[in-house]
Structure formats: C-alpha cells, structure tokens
Design an enzyme around this catalytic site. Structure first.
Site, PDB file in Angstrom:
ATOM      1  N   THR A  47       0.890  -1.104  -0.188  1.00 55.32           N
ATOM      2  CA  THR A  47      -0.079   0.093   0.000  1.00 55.32           C
ATOM      3  C   THR A  47       0.819   1.216  -0.007  1.00 55.32           C
ATOM      4  OG1 THR A  47      -1.900  -1.249   0.994  1.00 55.32           O
ATOM      5  CG2 THR A  47      -1.716   1.157   1.289  1.00 55.32           C
ATOM      6  N   CYS A  48       2.079   1.236   0.808  1.00 58.32           N
ATOM      7  CA  CYS A  48       2.880   2.477   0.705  1.00 58.32           C
ATOM      8  C   CYS A  48       3.479   2.685  -0.408  1.00 58.32           C
ATOM      9  CB  CYS A  48       4.044   2.057   1.723  1.00 58.32           C
ATOM     10  SG  CYS A  48       3.282   1.546   3.301  1.00 58.32           S
TER      11      CYS A  48
END
Length: 161
Positions: A47-48
């Site tokens: 996600t990052c």
C-alpha cells in the site's frame, strides 16, 4: 499518549540521505514552515509503494501552491528510505525521513506493534499538517485502512480550514 491538534511536534532526531547520512531534528523539519508529514508502516510495502507515496508525488504541485512542504517518514533506516525514494522517482522537495529508532514515532504516540507480522515496531499510517511545529490537522488510519492519510484527503482537510 497520542499527540493532539494544538500540540507542538516533540523533539526527535531523524536521518535522511543528502551528501551521505544527514542527521536532522524535528525542529529543523517543522519550525517556521508549513509541513505535511505522512507516515507509512514500511518502505517498499504494497500500500505504501502503490498508493500512499505515489499519491503525494502526484499531488506535490498542489502542496507547493499552498506553500506546504511534504515529508514522508517510516521506521526504516536512511539507506532504505533513499533506495525507496529512487525507486519511486520522488522529487527532491519531498523529504524522505528515516525514523530508524522510532524516536519521533514514539514521541508522537503513533507507534504500531508489527511483531506479529515480523515487522517489529513501526509507525501507524497517518498524516499530519503542522504550522510552525504546531499540529493543525491529524488524520490517523484505522488498522488496515488507507483513506484519511492520503494526499487527496490531506489537501481537502487543509483547504477546508
């Protein structure tokens, strides 16, 4: 205890790569300026890398228009943050801060125990907006979510002030 809106960013020491490892204090990052700091649980994590950091890269022109500096922080070392920045084509004015010992993360009260996933102590996913080192907006994600700390959500919150 988690930092609150209206409180001053606490003192902490962070690192970043400039001409080698550069030690910087929270005062140097936040004093006398407007800053959005967003934190991720880890560099190179899905996600990052696929949403959180790319969103800030994409929206840097809007932050610049508001005179706001942007910094990304993770409980990783400066070399990992630098490699991640290069892999994501991070612009020079998006500061990649390494909180290797989780000093600022713990001082903010925003640590996350990722031991169950083999990650140790990490930062919760959050974003804050500070003016002259005083928190004006604080948006902390619920576990497993990515909504309120996105670049778009922070721009909306700043523009609504």
């Amino acid at each position: 205890m988690t930092i609150c809106v209206g409180e001053r960013i606490p003192h902490a020491t962070l690192t970043r790569i400039r001409d080698g490892v550069d030690v910087v204090t929270s005062e140097e990052v936040f004093d006398d300026r407007k800053v959005v700091l967003f934190a991720v649980p880890g560099a190179f994590t899905p996600t990052c890398s696929e949403q959180h950091l790319p969103g800030y890269i994409q929206h840097m022109p809007q932050f610049r228009e508001h005179g706001i500096e942007v910094a990304c922080m993770a409980v990783n070392d400066a070399f990992v943050m630098d490699a991640w920045a290069r892999s994501q084509n991070v612009p020079d004015d998006l500061v990649m801060l390494a909180d290797g010992n989780a000093e600022l993360t713990r001082a903010l009260g925003l640590e996350l125990d990722g031991s169950g996933f083999g990650m140790g102590l990490r930062a919760q996913r959050f974003a804050l907006y500070a003016e002259d080192a005083v928190v004006k907006i604080l948006q902390i994600e619920a576990p497993g979510e990515f909504r309120v700390s996105s670049a778009e959500a922070m721009l909306q919150a700043i523009e609504a002030r």
